[in-house]
Design a protein around this motif. Structure first.
Motif, PDB file in Angstrom:
ATOM      1  N   ARG A 170       0.869  -1.178   0.000  1.00  0.00           N
ATOM      2  CA  ARG A 170       0.000   0.000   0.000  1.00  0.00           C
ATOM      3  C   ARG A 170       0.906   1.229   0.000  1.00  0.00           C
ATOM      4  O   ARG A 170       1.902   1.281   0.742  1.00  0.00           O
ATOM      5  N   ARG A 171       0.567   2.187  -0.810  1.00  0.00           N
ATOM      6  CA  ARG A 171       1.443   3.340  -0.982  1.00  0.00           C
ATOM      7  C   ARG A 171       1.779   4.027   0.344  1.00  0.00           C
ATOM      8  O   ARG A 171       2.930   4.423   0.582  1.00  0.00           O
ATOM      9  N   GLU A 172       0.797   4.124   1.229  1.00  0.00           N
ATOM     10  CA  GLU A 172       1.004   4.891   2.453  1.00  0.00           C
ATOM     11  C   GLU A 172       2.055   4.270   3.378  1.00  0.00           C
ATOM     12  O   GLU A 172       2.675   4.973   4.174  1.00  0.00           O
ATOM     13  N   VAL A 173       2.279   2.949   3.283  1.00  0.00           N
ATOM     14  CA  VAL A 173       3.252   2.327   4.176  1.00  0.00           C
ATOM     15  C   VAL A 173       4.687   2.690   3.774  1.00  0.00           C
ATOM     16  O   VAL A 173       5.620   2.550   4.565  1.00  0.00           O
ATOM     17  N   LEU A 174       4.860   3.194   2.539  1.00  0.00           N
ATOM     18  CA  LEU A 174       6.186   3.616   2.076  1.00  0.00           C
ATOM     19  C   LEU A 174       6.400   5.125   2.201  1.00  0.00           C
ATOM     20  O   LEU A 174       7.477   5.616   1.845  1.00  0.00           O
ATOM     21  N   ALA A 175       5.414   5.846   2.680  1.00  0.00           N
ATOM     22  CA  ALA A 175       5.488   7.308   2.733  1.00  0.00           C
ATOM     23  C   ALA A 175       6.724   7.777   3.501  1.00  0.00           C
ATOM     24  O   ALA A 175       6.964   7.362   4.640  1.00  0.00           O
ATOM     25  N   GLY A 176       7.522   8.619   2.843  1.00  0.00           N
ATOM     26  CA  GLY A 176       8.686   9.200   3.487  1.00  0.00           C
ATOM     27  C   GLY A 176       9.902   8.294   3.543  1.00  0.00           C
ATOM     28  O   GLY A 176      10.949   8.698   4.060  1.00  0.00           O
TER      29      GLY A 176
END
Length: 217
Positions: A170-176
């Motif tokens: 999921r994209r959000e787990v890679l945020a930052g």
């Protein structure tokens, strides 16, 4: 409202990959999952990789190629991450190949199990063409890790934690989180260690996802 098939972005870093990049790209573009974007980052190739990518981009509307000066695989993956538009992210190496139902299977598990990451093992392909499955010790239903279990299993050297490919994020787990540019040894492990440091839910599946092409017997 969430679409039935949210966009999955597959990122391939490519350097002097003229012999294999079309095979890798075709394996992504031919996925059973109907909404895939392929982002290939040409990392300063000196062979015909650029020409092959330009031809593929002209043939496929869901294919994007980015050309940059050579900076290494970590920089190329970071460029791909910055350009990717998908709600889900996946990685593939330019000399490997996705199984046709790879994205469909991982997405279905992610939705059913409400997971941030879903991982599936590989089939190793030797130079003589022989194939050997490399499983994760899972049979039947996926193994579910929660909270810091992915991190703990990384510390225990579980094979599902080695590589960035063979997974759907999921994209959000890679945020930052980005790859360390210039790092050429264990760059996958270092990236994943940062990801696993977050509280997350991860599924480890039995079904293979990748043909991993070996360069030696």
């Amino acid at each position: 409202m969430k679409t039935e098939y949210p966009l999955i972005s597959v990122i391939i870093p490519a350097y002097n990959a003229e012999a294999t990049i079309r095979r890798a790209a075709d394996s992504v573009l031919g996925q059973s999952y109907p909404n895939v974007e392929l982002v290939v980052v040409n990392d300063g190739s000196k062979d015909s990789t650029r020409d092959i990518l330009e031809q593929l981009a002209a043939e496929h509307p869901n294919f994007r190629c980015i050309h940059q000066e050579n900076g290494g695989v970590s920089k190329a993956r970071n460029t791909g991450l910055a350009a990717a538009a998908g709600e889900y992210i996946a990685f593939l190496d330019a000399d490997d190949e996705m199984l046709p139902n790879c994205r469909e299977m991982l997405f279905r598990v992610s939705e059913k199990e409400n997971c941030d990451i879903v991982a599936g093992p590989s089939i190793r392909v030797r130079p003589d063409g022989s194939r050997t499955p490399k499983g994760y010790g899972v049979e039947g239903a996926p193994l579910i890790w929660q909270g810091d279990e992915a991190l703990q299993n990384s510390l225990k050297d579980h094979p599902a934690t080695y590589s960035v490919w063979g997974k759907l994020y999921r994209r959000e787990v890679l945020a930052g989180i980005r790859f360390v540019e210039g790092k050429r040894i264990h760059e996958d492990s270092f990236f994943l260690f940062q990801v696993f440091g977050r509280k997350l839910r991860m599924a480890v599946c039995a079904e293979p996802t990748i043909y991993y092409y070996m360069t030696a017997q």
